[in-house]
Design a protein around this motif. Structure first.
Motif, PDB file in Angstrom:
ATOM      1  N   ALA A   1       0.837  -1.205   0.000  1.00 50.22           N
ATOM      2  CA  ALA A   1       0.000   0.000   0.000  1.00 50.22           C
ATOM      3  C   ALA A   1       0.872   1.255   0.000  1.00 50.22           C
ATOM      4  O   ALA A   1       0.596   2.209  -0.747  1.00 50.22           O
ATOM      5  N   LEU A   2       1.901   1.262   0.813  1.00 48.74           N
ATOM      6  CA  LEU A   2       2.797   2.422   0.851  1.00 48.74           C
ATOM      7  C   LEU A   2       3.518   2.600  -0.483  1.00 48.74           C
ATOM      8  O   LEU A   2       3.716   3.720  -0.944  1.00 48.74           O
ATOM      9  N   SER A   3       3.895   1.500  -1.101  1.00 54.48           N
ATOM     10  CA  SER A   3       4.535   1.566  -2.408  1.00 54.48           C
ATOM     11  C   SER A   3       3.578   2.139  -3.456  1.00 54.48           C
ATOM     12  O   SER A   3       3.963   2.971  -4.278  1.00 54.48           O
ATOM     13  N   ALA A   4       2.324   1.695  -3.423  1.00 52.61           N
ATOM     14  CA  ALA A   4       1.315   2.218  -4.355  1.00 52.61           C
ATOM     15  C   ALA A   4       1.087   3.710  -4.116  1.00 52.61           C
ATOM     16  O   ALA A   4       0.975   4.495  -5.065  1.00 52.61           O
ATOM     17  N   ALA A   5       1.039   4.104  -2.846  1.00 57.01           N
ATOM     18  CA  ALA A   5       0.842   5.517  -2.517  1.00 57.01           C
ATOM     19  C   ALA A   5       2.026   6.354  -2.995  1.00 57.01           C
ATOM     20  O   ALA A   5       1.840   7.436  -3.566  1.00 57.01           O
ATOM     21  N   ARG A   6       3.228   5.860  -2.776  1.00 58.38           N
ATOM     22  CA  ARG A   6       4.418   6.590  -3.233  1.00 58.38           C
ATOM     23  C   ARG A   6       4.405   6.736  -4.756  1.00 58.38           C
ATOM     24  O   ARG A   6       4.693   7.810  -5.286  1.00 58.38           O
ATOM     25  N   ALA A   7       4.076   5.668  -5.471  1.00 57.68           N
ATOM     26  CA  ALA A   7       4.031   5.731  -6.936  1.00 57.68           C
ATOM     27  C   ALA A   7       2.983   6.743  -7.399  1.00 57.68           C
ATOM     28  O   ALA A   7       3.194   7.464  -8.375  1.00 57.68           O
TER      29      ALA A   7
END
Length: 162
Positions: free
Chosen positions: A82-88
């Motif tokens: 989720a954090l990776s998706a948010a960062r992207a």
């Protein structure tokens, strides 16, 4: 040894670095949807699963094939996705001003009762990355099944700088 006081004073991106947390590659959809949508100053993430590169990291129900510790770890994997998706989507996690909502859905056996312990795997990671002052309330539900036979699906809504 990591100085947690220093890490908590920093922004989310610096905390990840200071705590030695590496995010997985951003997840990609399993179907006809997008991973993140911004409406106003809120970012709504699609259901996040404990997968890396479309590869499930855990299969089964907590309290059955999987232990509470397995469930916690699955929740950690899902929140890192989720954090990776948010960062992207945002370009940087430093744009997050608050976690607005965390929902944790856990595939469990019918008599399982330790849902909060499993969900803490995700919540504690959010505290590590954003700090307690940005943490939200949460809902934790036990369900009969989740996509692909996975034990965890997370719902995350973030408030961001407009």
């Amino acid at each position: 040894m990591v100085d947690h006081t220093k890490a908590l004073a920093a922004g989310a991106e610096r905390r990840l670095q200071d705590l030695g947390i590496t995010l997985p590659p951003p997840p990609t959809p399993f179907g006809a949807y997008v991973e993140a949508v911004t409406i106003g100053n809120l970012v709504f993430l699609s259901g996040m699963l404990p997968v890396v590169g479309h590869e499930p990291q855990f299969i089964g129900r907590v309290g059955g094939e999987l232990t509470v510790a397995d469930g916690r770890k699955a929740a950690e994997v899902a929140i890192l996705s989720a954090l990776s998706a948010a960062r992207a989507h945002l370009g940087s996690l430093d744009k997050v001003t608050r976690v607005a909502k965390l929902g944790v859905y856990i595939a469990t056996e019918g008599d399982f009762r330790e849902h909060p312990k499993v969900a803490d795997g995700a919540s504690e990671m959010l505290v590590n990355v954003f700090g307690e002052e940005k943490l939200s309330g949460r809902i934790v539900l036990g369900v009969a099944s989740l996509p692909l036979g996975l034990p965890i699906e997370l719902e995350l809504v973030l408030e961001v700088d407009a």
